[in-house]
Design an enzyme around this catalytic site. Structure first.
Site, PDB file in Angstrom:
ATOM      1  N   ASP A   1       9.082  34.127 -13.520  1.00  0.00           N
ATOM      2  CA  ASP A   1      10.503  34.181 -13.190  1.00  0.00           C
ATOM      3  C   ASP A   1      10.974  33.098 -12.223  1.00  0.00           C
ATOM      4  O   ASP A   1      11.840  32.284 -12.535  1.00  0.00           O
ATOM      5  CB  ASP A   1      10.876  35.571 -12.658  1.00  0.00           C
TER       6      ASP A   1
ATOM      7  N   GLU B   1      16.493  42.662  -8.254  1.00  0.00           N
ATOM      8  CA  GLU B   1      16.929  41.654  -9.225  1.00  0.00           C
ATOM      9  C   GLU B   1      18.225  42.027  -9.940  1.00  0.00           C
ATOM     10  O   GLU B   1      19.098  41.165 -10.149  1.00  0.00           O
ATOM     11  CB  GLU B   1      15.812  41.393 -10.238  1.00  0.00           C
TER      12      GLU B   1
ATOM     13  N   GLU C   1       9.383  49.500 -14.317  1.00  0.00           N
ATOM     14  CA  GLU C   1       8.770  48.179 -14.162  1.00  0.00           C
ATOM     15  C   GLU C   1       8.593  47.482 -15.503  1.00  0.00           C
ATOM     16  O   GLU C   1       8.719  46.268 -15.600  1.00  0.00           O
ATOM     17  CB  GLU C   1       7.434  48.319 -13.433  1.00  0.00           C
TER      18      GLU C   1
ATOM     19  N   THR D   1      14.488  32.965  -3.506  1.00  0.00           N
ATOM     20  CA  THR D   1      14.088  34.035  -4.416  1.00  0.00           C
ATOM     21  C   THR D   1      13.829  35.340  -3.677  1.00  0.00           C
ATOM     22  O   THR D   1      13.740  36.392  -4.298  1.00  0.00           O
ATOM     23  CB  THR D   1      12.846  33.613  -5.225  1.00  0.00           C
TER      24      THR D   1
ATOM     25  N   GLU E   1       3.652  35.034  -1.724  1.00  0.00           N
ATOM     26  CA  GLU E   1       4.335  36.080  -0.967  1.00  0.00           C
ATOM     27  C   GLU E   1       4.565  35.655   0.479  1.00  0.00           C
ATOM     28  O   GLU E   1       5.635  35.899   1.050  1.00  0.00           O
ATOM     29  CB  GLU E   1       3.529  37.380  -1.012  1.00  0.00           C
TER      30      GLU E   1
END
Length: 670
Positions: free
Chosen positions: A357, A480, A461, A566, A212
């Site tokens: 991902d 996304e 989710e 990302t 993160e």
């Protein structure tokens, strides 16, 4: 009897017109029942013209069978907007009155409506940003309901849902820097940069997740620095005379503080968390997810090439190679959680969503940025394994019978389905398929996630595709689906995706807007809210929505080509990032794919796949109406009572979100 003669005459006239057009354009007739002749493109013929593989059997299979996808070949067509006077547009509009509801709704998008949506997206961003600056800065996040700031949960260090992300370093301001430029606000961008330089320090007693901190903080600092110093000035003159690479220095300082995560691991796979002041905590776990450990290469690689220090790229690349070498020999798949000391897979689930991902995403994007063939060879092999073992449904997205394509979660060793849910993070994958040129599959998968959005006005989710109901009900304003919508629009210029963006924008305004910003949806059915606005809402969700409707944005008009990290940070595809000022410290380790044979040439790493869709495909729906209707029916878009399965309303009304979120987080944030 005269009226019968008139009807017969009209039918004959209609058939004659269709026949003439068939002869002129060679497109064939799309004939529906009841003598309602629908004039449209025969996409089956187009598929035969543009598909790489000829003679494909259109007999399809169910989701329980493994099948391969297809790609379109590169064509000479462009992504230019269809003019109102285009002969093909006129041709398509001859019988507008007979088009079905999907064609009527999605086949056009007026410029005036586009301008309105662009303004709405800009207002959405500023409503969140200005309230953050007013009520929350210098804290990390805004609590939009109570209009106050949020920092790390110091009273509960085990609250990783908060503490993995918030490091007491003005997260939202940093994460938002390049969005200000995308929106054209040079003055506020410069003010925000000065605030970061003057107020932010990473010398904090904060334990954060390496992943993160990398994608949100390091990536944004690097992106803003590159845009500040770009001699091509795509956003105009954005630098200021006293800027002395301070953002790059901050990025370097943060990266050095993340390096202890890579020390003292038997595999080279990093620990998931570090304390910015003291290094890896003594009680740190030895388990991490594949995405968290394998998605550092873009930011670390750019930093290394900017400052001429190989250390950062080397440790990130070593982690990617280590994960790759531990993939299954039988399927070529990776799991989602691994022990960094033993190299044993703790989580054997292989999928496209949480925990995996961005690992796939960064294999391709690293190749695009750095031109390292090793990255593309890994991506290509991984993509083939995904197509072989995760993909279910009919062979072709836009023709044939059977279930629509879907990517499921399987056991990495056997390829057997492990569960019947997918998560919202998987909605990034159509965008990645666009970058890979696999537009056809991207269209189908995107349509599936859009159908879920239409049903709930958000993406739960987790969604159980067998039960046709959410498994985990919250929606934290994730980007996304918007990202994939934007990239598909850039590849196709099809107005369908502008409608999708409008639906998402209006849903957010209706369901998530509160007194001081936009709040996480606690329950996508009831629309109850949680007092949190994560930084990616401004950094990604608002950015992609704005870019979708801003046709003339400098990113779209510049001679430069750009890619998004990302976390949605803008990075130019620049020759500087193809150059290394050091010799490789570690050659490709055993298990990494060898150089390809001469007759198996790699594609250029800086190609644009904008031209992958045949020109004719841009004048029809990206997915045929019959298949859109099939997906909507599969997701129960048109059912009543807020689309919940009959008799199950109580199961979702009484869900304890805190426990569900904790369980979900434990799966992906080891």
């Amino acid at each position: 009897m005269q009226w019968r003669s008139i009807v017969v005459g009209l039918v004959v006239l209609r058939l004659s017109v269709n026949w003439v057009l068939w002869l002129a354009f060679g497109l064939g007739l799309d004939v529906s029942s009841g003598f309602n002749f629908h004039l449209g493109f025969n996409l089956h013929k187009l598929d035969l013209l543009f598909r790489e593989e000829k003679g494909v059997d259109s007999i399809t299979s169910s989701w329980s069978q493994r099948i391969q996808g297809h790609k379109y070949e590169e064509t000479a067509s462009t992504c230019a907007k269809i003019g109102e006077d285009s002969p093909r547009r006129s041709y398509m509009n001859l019988f507008d009155g007979n088009r079905d509801e999907y064609v009527r709704r999605y086949s056009s998008f007026p410029d005036s409506l586009r301008a309105k949506m662009k303004d709405m997206a800009k207002e959405m961003f500023y409503f969140g940003y200005e309230n953050y600056m007013t009520y929350a800065f210098p804290e990390d996040e805004l609590n939009p309901i109570d209009c106050e700031g949020r920092g790390p949960d110091v009273l509960n260090p085990s609250n990783i849902n908060i503490n993995d992300v918030l490091g007491n370093y003005s997260l939202t301001l940093i994460d938002t820097l390049d969005t200000l430029l995308v929106l054209g606000n040079v003055t506020e961008f410069q003010r925000a940069v000065r605030l970061v330089i003057d107020t932010v320090s990473f010398d904090k007693d904060s334990t954060v997740q390496v992943f993160e901190a990398n994608i949100r903080i390091l990536g944004s600092l690097i992106s803003a620095h590159i845009l500040l110093t770009d001699p091509k000035h795509p956003f105009g003159e954005v630098s200021f005379k006293d800027y002395d690479n301070e953002l790059l220095h901050l990025a370097h300082d943060l990266a050095v503080r993340l390096l202890p995560a890579f020390e003292n691991t038997s595999t080279g796979i990093p620990y998931p968390r570090v304390n910015l002041k003291t290094g890896v905590p003594q009680d740190s776990v030895n388990e991490t997810c594949t995405a968290g450990a394998g998605s550092l290469l873009v930011e670390f690689g750019i930093l290394s090439r900017l400052i001429g220090d190989s250390t950062f790229e080397w440790v990130a690349r070593r982690a990617v190679r280590a994960l790759w070498n531990l993939r299954s020999n039988e399927t070529g798949l990776l799991g989602n959680v691994i022990n960094i000391q033993t190299g044993q897979w703790v989580g054997k689930q292989s999928g496209l969503g949480a925990g995996m991902d961005s690992f796939y995403e960064y294999l391709l994007k690293s190749y695009i940025l750095f031109g390292e063939n090793e990255d593309y060879r890994m991506f290509k092999a991984a993509y083939e394994s995904i197509q072989n073992h995760l993909r279910r449904g009919r062979e072709s997205c836009n023709e044939g019978e059977g279930d629509p394509p879907l990517y499921v979660n399987v056991n990495m060793f056997s390829g057997e389905i492990m569960n019947t849910w997918i998560d919202s993070l998987q909605a990034f994958f159509p965008g990645l398929q666009v970058l890979n040129g696999d537009i056809d599959d991207a269209i189908c998968l995107h349509a599936f996630y859009y159908a879920i959005w239409k049903r709930f006005g958000a993406l739960p989710e987790r969604y159980n595709w067998q039960l046709k109901a959410p498994d985990v009900l919250f929606y934290p304003l994730r980007p996304e689906l918007v990202e994939s919508t934007y990239l598909l629009y850039q590849a196709t210029k099809n107005p369908f995706y502008l409608h999708v963006g409008m639906d998402i924008l209006q849903s957010l305004e209706k369901n998530a807007k509160v007194r001081c910003g936009y709040a996480t949806l606690h329950h996508v059915v009831e629309k109850s809210k949680e007092d949190r606005m994560e930084s990616f809402f401004l950094s990604e969700t608002c950015k992609y929505l704005y870019l979708l409707f801003d046709e003339n944005n400098p990113l779209h008009q510049s001679d430069n080509k750009y890619i998004f990290t990302t976390e949605g940070h803008v990075v130019p595809i620049d020759k500087r990032f193809r150059e290394k000022h050091w010799n490789d410290l570690s050659p490709c380790e055993e298990g990494v794919l060898a150089e390809p044979e001469p007759n198996n040439q790699l594609p250029p790493s800086n190609i644009s796949n904008c031209n992958r869709i045949p020109e004719e495909r841009r004048y029809a729906l990206p997915l045929k109406s019959v298949y859109m209707r099939q997906i909507d029916h599969m997701v129960w878009v048109s059912t009543a009572v807020r689309h919940l399965p009959i008799g199950t309303e109580h199961e979702y009304t009484n869900t304890d979100h805190s426990s569900a979120e904790k369980a979900f987080s434990s799966d992906i944030s080891s």
